[in-house]
Design a protein around this motif. Structure first.
Motif, short mmCIF file in Angstrom:
data_model
loop_
_atom_site.label_atom_id
_atom_site.label_comp_id
_atom_site.label_asym_id
_atom_site.label_seq_id
_atom_site.Cartn_x
_atom_site.Cartn_y
_atom_site.Cartn_z
N GLN A 57 -18.97 40.50 -7.67
CA GLN A 57 -19.26 39.38 -6.80
C GLN A 57 -20.23 38.48 -7.77
O GLN A 57 -20.14 37.32 -7.99
N ALA A 95 -13.41 41.92 -9.03
CA ALA A 95 -13.30 41.71 -7.66
C ALA A 95 -11.70 41.87 -7.28
O ALA A 95 -11.57 42.35 -6.39
N ALA A 96 -10.93 41.42 -8.22
CA ALA A 96 -9.47 41.64 -7.84
C ALA A 96 -8.94 42.85 -7.84
O ALA A 96 -8.02 43.41 -6.90
N ASP A 148 -10.34 44.59 -4.69
CA ASP A 148 -9.60 43.84 -3.37
C ASP A 148 -8.11 44.79 -3.25
O ASP A 148 -7.61 44.95 -2.26
N GLU A 149 -7.53 45.00 -4.70
CA GLU A 149 -6.29 45.90 -4.50
C GLU A 149 -6.30 47.40 -4.29
O GLU A 149 -5.76 47.90 -3.56
N LYS A 195 -1.69 46.56 -12.97
CA LYS A 195 -1.11 45.03 -13.18
C LYS A 195 -2.30 44.32 -12.67
O LYS A 195 -2.44 43.27 -13.53
N GLN A 253 -4.54 41.58 -15.52
CA GLN A 253 -4.61 40.07 -15.34
C GLN A 253 -6.33 39.99 -15.35
O GLN A 253 -6.70 38.86 -15.80
N ASN A 305 1.63 40.91 -3.14
CA ASN A 305 0.79 40.96 -1.86
C ASN A 305 1.19 39.61 -1.18
O ASN A 305 1.35 39.51 0.16
N ARG A 344 -12.79 36.05 -1.10
CA ARG A 344 -13.22 37.50 -1.83
C ARG A 344 -13.07 37.38 -3.16
O ARG A 344 -13.70 38.09 -3.97
N LEU A 345 -12.21 36.64 -3.77
CA LEU A 345 -11.78 36.68 -5.13
C LEU A 345 -12.27 35.35 -5.85
O LEU A 345 -12.15 35.12 -7.09
N ASN A 346 -12.91 34.36 -5.24
CA ASN A 346 -13.24 33.10 -5.86
C ASN A 346 -12.36 32.43 -6.42
O ASN A 346 -12.51 32.14 -7.64
N GLN A 347 -11.24 32.45 -5.91
CA GLN A 347 -9.93 31.68 -6.81
C GLN A 347 -9.45 30.68 -5.94
O GLN A 347 -8.30 30.63 -5.26
#
Lengths: 419, 308
Positions: A90, A382-383, A386-387, A411, A415, B82, B273-276
């Motif tokens: 974060q 963070a991605a 999350d996964e 994957k 990214q 997702n 959560r991902l700042n996107q």
């Protein structure tokens, strides 16, 4: 008429004087925390004494929506001058809105540990860590005794952990608490298992994305996640159990023999010693199923990094004052209040902790000197985390395989950390 | 008179009658009254919609404006498992719409037909509507937890406990049941209002002719309620696609895996959560278009039926 002119003149002076019109705002999620009150009061007093006329204001922010609010504030350029953040993914995702602090506070930075959690891929430090965060296991000595285990000899190898879990299971007690509704338990597990099973080079490769989820050392951790669940280490219903709301309270009440806990802020030695009694709680570093070539069997590492820190908004109209506010928040004199009241482990090595009488903290401080290893999940994007939250829940339920989960995570990693 | 008219026409000025002037004044007054609502919709709905669409075509993050990437975020969504899972979940949610409409309708008809204690039921049914989704989520998290009251009751009957919110097979159905419980009171209220327009003499005549209760329902009440059923279907569909976030956030956090992740939850995850924000904006536009098409189809069906 003369009085009116006088008031106008004074007002004009006040408004044009930069020092008198300046207010530095700090966004922080712990402002309403009673154990932090003295720390904030001390920082405010020190800042305002050093800068007459300027004020330091702490604005409380909700923990759950903090990063959403911060993102919105950044986008609309209405963010605070000083920004609080957790170390890791974060914090690193916010660096585009912050100034690097390496050249601003070199003396202070030389006294700090736990900087990697706040260091961006460009190698610059964007937050000054105030606390250290790490992962250890806390255990319930009463439950150990009831299971015929020596409460003063916690496990130091994977074989001993397995034996201990079998003994607890025999007394119908869950070996480890499991609370993975938000996926946080899986984050902790990743770091706890990697602490001894990854070499230093593999930890470095993980940070840059060269070590993949489908590579053997990480896949072994995913497999351990499945195997420990199948072996009945956890209480049932782990995927619907919340971590910070319920898990640690349930552990304190005797819900399981062990819990993966933290070093600072919450779920740490001070909280458990207070809730369970100093004599009833023990602590040990978590052994891993495999031991890497540069690690030592029987001496597991402690995943350690910056816990929380403060950064400076690049759009702040008072950058110099904001930098000074950060300096004061991380200064040993002010930080000592936080250590004393809430039991955090400080990132500033000049903070005196000798007055704290806790057997748990003494053990932890001893390990920090020679057993610190990177916090693997804090070095994930963070991605990816999350996964991993999603895949860990599916693995726990048996809805996917380790191979499929690793492929899905690869994957996302490709990214997030393109090579 | 005729001379005046010829003169006005010759000068290119149309004749102004008092009724036409009054009509324009009324139009101006109407516009004035509409202006606050139009401004609110414009500022808080239409402009953000276009702004969001513009954002969705960039690679902006929370802290950087990013670059123009065209349809990149939309293509990414198509490749995102997702997102695909969230669309599949939205499909399951939509399959539940008939239940979300039928249950309140049946209960409203029963209340309207004068079941004993109708005032009590009307109040009790409406009670969950005034509770926030966070409170409802918290209550059911406790009740449906593995060590919660429901499993406790099942245990007394010798039935093993189920992790209702932690298993992929049960999490979404259970969430839909809770959503239904928390919103059906409003549906009952809407149908009760609709039932007040059903001609009582027609129902009475059918009864005197010896029609059975189900025949009265099927041949008189439900056809008369058709516009209300259609209205309820439209607002329920939009509500289910855009208003389940709070409940899901508290109950399951979108999990386990993606079992309860619906598009609006994924939008929050991308932003929060991902700042996107750019990707979140693209998902929002997709959801807006899907909801818009569904609502348009339903309204079109309603209009066609109204013309019969």
């Amino acid at each position: 008429m003369h009085r009116l002119k006088l008031i106008t003149a004074v007002a004009a002076v006040l408004l044009t004087s930069p020092a008198l019109a300046q207010e530095i705002t700090v966004w922080d999620v712990n402002v309403d925390e009673p154990s932090h009150a003295t720390y904030y009061a001390g920082a405010k007093a020190a800042f305002e004494a050093a800068h007459p006329g300027a004020t330091l204001t702490f604005q409380s922010q909700p923990d759950a929506e903090y990063y959403t609010l911060l993102g919105t504030a950044f986008a609309s350029k209405t963010g605070p001058d000083v920004i609080w953040a957790n170390g890791g993914a974060q914090a690193k995702s916010l660096v585009g809105g912050l100034i690097p602090l390496d050249d601003k506070l070199p003396d202070l930075i030389s006294k700090l540990v736990g900087k990697s959690a706040f260091t961006a891929p460009d190698g610059k430090l964007y937050f000054i860590p105030t606390t250290l965060q790490g992962h250890v296991v806390y255990y319930n000595k009463t439950l150990y005794k009831a299971a015929g285990l020596d409460p003063n000899k916690p496990p130091a190898t994977w074989a001993e952990v397995t034996k201990m879990c079998d003994a607890l299971k025999a007394t119908k007690v869950a070996c480890f608490m499991m609370a993975n509704k938000e996926g946080f338990e899986a984050e902790f597990f990743l770091s706890e298992m990697a602490n001894q099973s990854l070499t230093a080079q593999q930890q470095a490769d993980w940070l840059t994305g060269k070590l993949h989820w489908s590579d053997a050392p990480i896949k072994a951790i995913l497999q351990a996640w499945v195997d420990t669940a199948k072996a009945g280490w956890y209480q049932e219903g782990g995927n619907s159990q919340t971590m910070f709301m319920d898990e640690f309270t349930l552990f304190s009440q005797g819900g399981a023999g062990n819990v993966w806990g933290l070093l600072s802020n919450v779920a740490h030695w001070k909280v458990f010693e207070k809730d369970m009694g100093v004599d009833n709680v023990g602590v040990y570093p978590m052994p891993s199923p495999t031991v890497a070539a540069d690690q030592h069997e029987g001496a597991p590492g402690v995943p350690l990094d910056g816990g929380v820190g403060y950064g400076v908004n690049k759009d702040s109209p008072n950058i110099d004052l904001a930098v000074d506010a950060v300096k004061i928040l991380a200064s040993p004199e002010v930080l000592a209040n936080l250590v004393k009241d809430s039991g955090v482990v400080p990132a500033n090595t000049l903070v005196d902790t000798s007055g704290i009488d806790s057997p748990g903290l003494k053990q932890i401080m001893g390990w920090l000197a020679d057993r610190a290893v990177p916090t693997t999940h804090a070095n994930s994007s963070a991605a990816e985390l999350d996964e991993w939250h999603r895949q860990s829940q599916l693995l726990l339920n048996g809805d996917t395989t380790v191979d499929a989960a690793a492929a899905a995570l690869d994957k996302i990693q490709a990214q997030a950390k393109p090579q | 008179m005729a001379t005046n008219t010829i003169r006005q026409t010759a000068q290119g000025v149309p004749p102004r009658s008092p009724s036409r002037r009054r009509g324009r004044a009324e139009a101006r007054a109407a516009l004035l009254f509409l202006l606050p609502a139009v401004l609110l919709v414009l500022v808080f709905r239409i402009i953000p919609l276009f702004w969001g669409f513009g954002l969705s075509l960039t690679s902006a993050t929370a802290t950087t404006p990013g670059e123009f990437i065209g349809w990149g975020n939309y293509l990414r969504a198509l490749d995102d498992p997702n997102f695909r899972a969230s669309i599949a979940n939205a499909g399951v949610v939509l399959l539940a719409v008939p239940l979300f409409v039928t249950i309140p309708m049946v209960l409203a008809i029963l209340i309207d037909q004068g079941v004993p204690g109708r005032a009590f039921f009307r109040s009790v049914y409406f009670l969950p509507v005034v509770l926030s989704s966070v409170i409802i989520g918290s209550i059911f998290s406790i009740v449906l937890g593995f060590n919660g009251q429901l499993n406790g009751a099942l245990k007394l009957l010798g039935i093993p406990g189920v992790d209702w919110l932690g298993q992929s097979a049960t999490a979404l159905p259970v969430t839909l049941v809770i959503q239904s419980w928390s919103t059906f009171g409003m549906g009952v209220l809407i149908f009760l209002a609709g039932l007040s327009t059903v001609p009582k003499d027609m129902v009475e005549a059918a009864r005197l002719e010896g029609a059975k209760m189900w025949q009265i329902w099927w041949h008189i009440i439900i056809p008369e309620l058709r516009p209300v059923i259609e209205f309820s279907t439209v607002i329920t569909t939009i509500g289910l696609l855009t208003s389940m976030f709070g409940l899901i956030y508290v109950l399951t956090g979108g999990g386990p895996g993606t079992a309860t992740t619906v598009p609006e939850y994924l939008i929050w995850a991308a932003q929060g959560r991902l700042n996107q924000p750019a990707y979140a904006a693209a998902l929002s536009i997709i959801l807006f278009v899907c909801t818009g098409i569904l609502a348009w189809l339903q309204i079109r069906i309603m209009s066609r039926n109204a013309n019969f």
